[in-house]
Design an enzyme around this catalytic site. Structure first.
Site, mmCIF file in Angstrom:
data_model
loop_
_atom_site.group_PDB
_atom_site.id
_atom_site.type_symbol
_atom_site.label_atom_id
_atom_site.label_comp_id
_atom_site.label_asym_id
_atom_site.label_seq_id
_atom_site.Cartn_x
_atom_site.Cartn_y
_atom_site.Cartn_z
ATOM 1 N N GLY A 179 -1.175 5.413 13.378
ATOM 2 C CA GLY A 179 -1.396 4.552 12.218
ATOM 3 C C GLY A 179 -0.996 3.120 12.511
ATOM 4 N N GLY A 180 0.176 2.970 13.110
ATOM 5 C CA GLY A 180 0.657 1.620 13.425
ATOM 6 C C GLY A 180 -0.279 0.893 14.373
ATOM 7 C CE LYS A 184 -2.130 2.917 2.089
ATOM 8 N NZ LYS A 184 -2.191 4.373 1.847
ATOM 9 C CD GLU A 199 10.660 2.977 12.457
ATOM 10 O OE1 GLU A 199 11.352 2.998 11.438
ATOM 11 O OE2 GLU A 199 10.167 3.993 12.983
ATOM 12 N N GLY A 239 5.584 4.405 10.171
ATOM 13 C CA GLY A 239 4.762 5.610 10.115
ATOM 14 C C GLY A 239 4.404 6.077 11.505
ATOM 15 C CB SER A 240 1.636 8.144 12.699
ATOM 16 O OG SER A 240 0.513 7.351 12.306
ATOM 17 N NE ARG A 241 2.526 5.604 21.272
ATOM 18 C CZ ARG A 241 3.148 5.961 22.415
ATOM 19 N NH1 ARG A 241 4.026 6.961 22.409
ATOM 20 N NH2 ARG A 241 2.891 5.351 23.538
ATOM 21 C CB CYS A 273 12.036 6.815 12.643
ATOM 22 S SG CYS A 273 13.079 5.841 11.616
ATOM 23 C CD GLU A 306 8.330 10.252 16.259
ATOM 24 O OE1 GLU A 306 7.153 9.968 15.982
ATOM 25 O OE2 GLU A 306 9.312 9.667 15.762
HETATM 26 N N1 LIG Z 1 8.693 7.101 13.556
HETATM 27 C C1 LIG Z 1 8.744 7.001 12.238
HETATM 28 O O1 LIG Z 1 9.505 6.233 11.656
HETATM 29 C C2 LIG Z 1 7.814 7.835 11.437
HETATM 30 C C3 LIG Z 1 7.966 7.837 10.041
HETATM 31 C C4 LIG Z 1 7.068 8.621 9.314
HETATM 32 C C5 LIG Z 1 6.074 9.338 9.970
HETATM 33 N N2 LIG Z 1 5.983 9.299 11.330
HETATM 34 C C6 LIG Z 1 4.932 10.024 12.038
HETATM 35 O O2 LIG Z 1 3.709 9.851 11.315
HETATM 36 C C7 LIG Z 1 3.117 11.115 11.061
HETATM 37 C C8 LIG Z 1 2.356 11.078 9.750
HETATM 38 O O3 LIG Z 1 3.267 10.695 8.781
HETATM 39 P P1 LIG Z 1 2.934 9.503 7.754
HETATM 40 O O4 LIG Z 1 1.914 9.948 6.797
HETATM 41 O O5 LIG Z 1 4.186 8.947 7.207
HETATM 42 O O6 LIG Z 1 2.390 8.334 8.669
HETATM 43 P P2 LIG Z 1 0.928 7.719 8.716
HETATM 44 O O7 LIG Z 1 1.004 6.698 9.784
HETATM 45 O O8 LIG Z 1 -0.102 8.765 8.806
HETATM 46 O O9 LIG Z 1 0.725 6.955 7.290
HETATM 47 C C9 LIG Z 1 1.555 5.895 6.913
HETATM 48 C C10 LIG Z 1 0.770 4.923 6.035
HETATM 49 O O10 LIG Z 1 -0.176 4.229 6.851
HETATM 50 C C11 LIG Z 1 -1.497 4.408 6.380
HETATM 51 N N3 LIG Z 1 -2.361 4.567 7.556
HETATM 52 C C12 LIG Z 1 -2.209 5.478 8.545
HETATM 53 N N4 LIG Z 1 -3.200 5.361 9.450
HETATM 54 C C13 LIG Z 1 -3.997 4.339 9.017
HETATM 55 C C14 LIG Z 1 -5.193 3.719 9.508
HETATM 56 N N5 LIG Z 1 -5.779 4.138 10.646
HETATM 57 N N6 LIG Z 1 -5.736 2.698 8.807
HETATM 58 C C15 LIG Z 1 -5.150 2.260 7.664
HETATM 59 N N7 LIG Z 1 -4.028 2.798 7.139
HETATM 60 C C16 LIG Z 1 -3.467 3.824 7.811
HETATM 61 C C17 LIG Z 1 -1.458 5.672 5.542
HETATM 62 O O11 LIG Z 1 -2.450 5.629 4.523
HETATM 63 C C18 LIG Z 1 -0.055 5.615 4.950
HETATM 64 O O12 LIG Z 1 -0.069 4.819 3.767
HETATM 65 C C19 LIG Z 1 4.290 12.070 11.053
HETATM 66 O O13 LIG Z 1 3.887 13.367 11.382
HETATM 67 C C20 LIG Z 1 5.181 11.506 12.120
HETATM 68 O O14 LIG Z 1 4.772 11.958 13.377
HETATM 69 C C21 LIG Z 1 6.830 8.553 12.058
HETATM 70 O O1 LIG Z 2 13.057 7.147 9.509
HETATM 71 C C1 LIG Z 2 13.300 5.983 9.817
HETATM 72 C C2 LIG Z 2 14.605 5.337 9.438
HETATM 73 C C3 LIG Z 2 15.819 6.201 9.766
HETATM 74 C C4 LIG Z 2 17.024 5.705 9.008
HETATM 75 O O2 LIG Z 2 16.953 4.749 8.264
HETATM 76 C C5 LIG Z 2 18.313 6.397 9.166
HETATM 77 O O3 LIG Z 2 18.488 7.125 10.176
HETATM 78 O O4 LIG Z 2 19.173 6.186 8.268
#
Ligand SMILES: NC(=O)c1ccc[n+]([C@@H]2O[C@H](COP(=O)([O-])OP(=O)(O)OC[C@H]3O[C@@H](n4cnc5c(N)ncnc54)[C@H](O)[C@@H]3O)[C@@H](O)[C@H]2O)c1
Ligand SMILES: O=CCCC(=O)C(=O)O
Length: 526
Positions: A244-245, A184, A264, A240-242, A301, A392
């Site tokens: 979302g995960g 996805k 993650e 992605g986000s906490r 991250c 974070e």
């Molecule tokens: N810690 C990390 O590695 C990391 C990396 C990227 C983003 N983030 C955090 O996430 C926030 C948003 O960024 P993002 O768009 O990359 O992350 P996100 O979690 O919003 O989205 C990532 C993916 O997951 C999907 N998704 C998210 N919530 C979902 C749900 N409830 N059901 C189904 N699918 C879902 C989205 O469509 C997208 O494809 C950032 O502001 C940041 O705080 C953290």
């Molecule tokens: O954002 C997540 C991964 C970070 C990374 O791979 C790096 O610091 O190189």
């Protein structure tokens, strides 16, 4: 290759679907052509059906065939040339050098897993030979190997449009394990995703693999939710986000057949400045720290969002140097308006928190989605009193926590949530304090660093890019490095099977050429 915005499921191109979604250049806010079609439930179901159809044949590929496939993906990605670099820069706002480096990392990751597949250690072959004469109970002939879990859903990350996206580490490790993959794609970079998806599809075709081995789908959260809920999906990889995960974890747990979600999600990556290190090099540390904090506009991250040290004049020297460096930071555009908004909200919440002092702000960026950098300071007692201060903030802001003494430093450490990394800056004179901290840190983090910075993850065999919750949803796993393959495997034991029914790798002739354990002893081939 011209972008189409079409849905392609396996090798089936569904042209002419309503295409409404466009990427946005974060630096200008301008929409980028073409429009992309979002996959609905029917397309998700079709992709999962094709992946299931492909599973038996794909998991049964020989190590050489699978390794050649992974390498072919890398070759096809390189063959995209500048078109990929230019599109990824336009969709992410990231500079060319970063995208070129990330392309190299992505291709290197695929080659690493090709080597892993060929070497055979991932099979973890074990044999306990039969002991028919054993008293009081005879022992059977027992043989074990690891096999692929099944089709895997991968959610591409926004912040690494290549290395953690369509053909990133989750896809590479799942394919290496023998699992078909349905990605996805992240809506932040649909064109980049289409180009890489086409590269993977070309490799599937050139290697003669089932079309369902790989599918890339675009869509909003509903598409991702349908994918996780599909009974043919047997594991999920996510960065992605906490929120979302955790949403995906809940969806997977609620299924009639629950499945693992390797998410993650979130980390503040504490940096510990030991007294000796501060005394020796406070100014240099302050400058280097801001360099790590602002890398990729702070959208790593592994971003060092928290600094811990004993209060005193040397820490003041560090803060002074970091503040000076921060004031020179001119922010580039962040990845998406959503990420920019989330960051600004987090930064302003810190600035408005009475327990925190803002000691420096970066320059105010010119143009869309610029996240102003900021450096904050708080006393440990205040940090301990407000749990929100340990969350974070995804961007170029960090909090320095001043501890009165070593006991308070350890107390703060014990209160931290799970982390991807923990970093110690130390001199030999700091050894006693470090010896107290490391046992606490290894329980908290997936990676402990000395005298370095957490940003910049090496793709290697010993790397762990993971950690206890909420860094990830499964602290036993890593999403970077060769160990990542373990997430998509499961052990099977074969008891007293006749040789002709045993998997090839567990037959005596094959074992001689593969690393394995024989009656508890490690045996290397040759
Ligand atoms: N810690 C990390 O590695 C990391 C990396 C990227 C983003 N983030 C955090 O996430 C926030 C948003 O960024 P993002 O768009 O990359 O992350 P996100 O979690 O919003 O989205 C990532 C993916 O997951 C999907 N998704 C998210 N919530 C979902 C749900 N409830 N059901 C189904 N699918 C879902 C989205 O469509 C997208 O494809 C950032 O502001 C940041 O705080 C953290
Ligand atoms: O954002 C997540 C991964 C970070 C990374 O791979 C790096 O610091 O190189």
């Amino acid at each position: 290759m011209a972008l189409t915005g079409d849905i392609v499921i396996g090798s089936e191109r569904l042209s002419g679907r309503a295409a409404t979604f466009r990427a946005v250049d974060p630096a200008t806010g301008a929409a980028l052509e073409p429009a992309f079609a979002f996959a609905g439930e029917a397309e998700v179901a079709r992709a999962c059906a094709l992946a299931e159809d492909a599973f038996d044949a794909y998991r049964d590929t020989t190590p050489e065939a699978r390794a050649a496939f992974l390498e072919a993906i890398g070759d096809e990605i390189m063959a995209l040339g500048d078109a990929l670099i230019e599109r990824a820069c336009a969709e992410s706002g990231l500079p060319r050098a970063r995208i070129e480096g990330e392309r190299g990392r992505t291709v290197g990751q695929l080659k690493l897993f090709a080597g892993v597949v060929r070497a055979g250690n991932w099979l973890d072959l074990r044999v306990d030979t039969a002991l028919p004469e054993r008293k009081p109970l005879a022992r059977s002939d027992l043989r074990q190997r690891h096999i692929a879990l099944g089709p895997v859903a991968v959610f591409g990350a926004s912040n690494f449009p290549l290395a953690f996206s369509v053909a990133g580490g989750d896809t590479a490790s799942a394919l290496a394990a023998g699992c078909p993959v349905v990605v996805k794609g992240h809506p932040a970079h649909p064109g980049t995703g289409e180009l890489v998806g086409e590269a993977v599809r070309k490799a599937v075709a050139s290697q003669g693999l089932p079309a369902g081995t790989f599918t890339l789908l675009l869509g909003a959260n509903e598409t991702g939710a349908a994918l996780v809920r599909d009974p043919r999906i047997k594991a999920v990889g996510f960065t992605g986000s906490r929120g979302g995960g955790l949403a995906l974890v809940a969806l997977a747990a609620a299924r009639p057949e629950p499945i693992p979600v390797y998410a993650e999600m979130s980390s503040v990556n504490p940096v510990y400045l030991m007294p000796g290190a501060l005394a020796a090099r406070a100014e240099a540390l302050g400058k280097a720290f801001v360099g790590s904090l602002t890398m990729g506009a702070g959208q790593f991250c592994t971003n060092p969002g928290l600094v811990l040290a004993l209060a005193g004049p040397d820490l003041d020297r560090f803060v002074g140097a970091a503040a000076t460096a921060m004031q020179d930071y001119a922010p580039p555009a962040m990845l998406t308006p959503g990420i920019h908004a989330a960051y600004e909200a987090g930064r302003k919440a810190l600035a408005g928190n009475g327990r925190v002092r803002c000691v420096a702000e970066g320059k105010v960026g010119e143009g869309a989605n610029r996240g102003t950098g900021a450096l904050f300071v708080a006393e440990a007692a205040d940090f301990l009193a407000d749990e929100a201060l340990s969350h974070e903030v995804f961007g170029a802001s960090s909090l320095v926590v001043r501890c009165r003494d070593i006991e308070e430093l350890v107390r703060v450490t014990r209160k931290l949530e799970g982390q991807l990394t923990a970093t110690l800056h130390l001199e030999p004179s700091d050894a006693d304090l470090a010896r107290r901290l490391v046992p606490v840190l290894e329980v908290k983090a997936g990676r402990i660093l000395a005298n370095g910075w957490p940003t910049g993850v090496e793709v290697s065999h010993a790397m762990v890019h993971g950690g206890p919750f909420p860094a990830t949803s499964d602290g036993r796993s890593t999403s970077v490095g060769s160990l990542a393959i373990r997430r998509f495997l499961r052990p099977v034991c074969y008891q007293d099977l006749p040789a002709e029914l045993l998997p090839e790798a567990l037959r005596d002739a094959a074992l001689a050429g593969l690393p394995h354990m024989m009656d508890g002893k490690a045996v290397l081939p040759g």
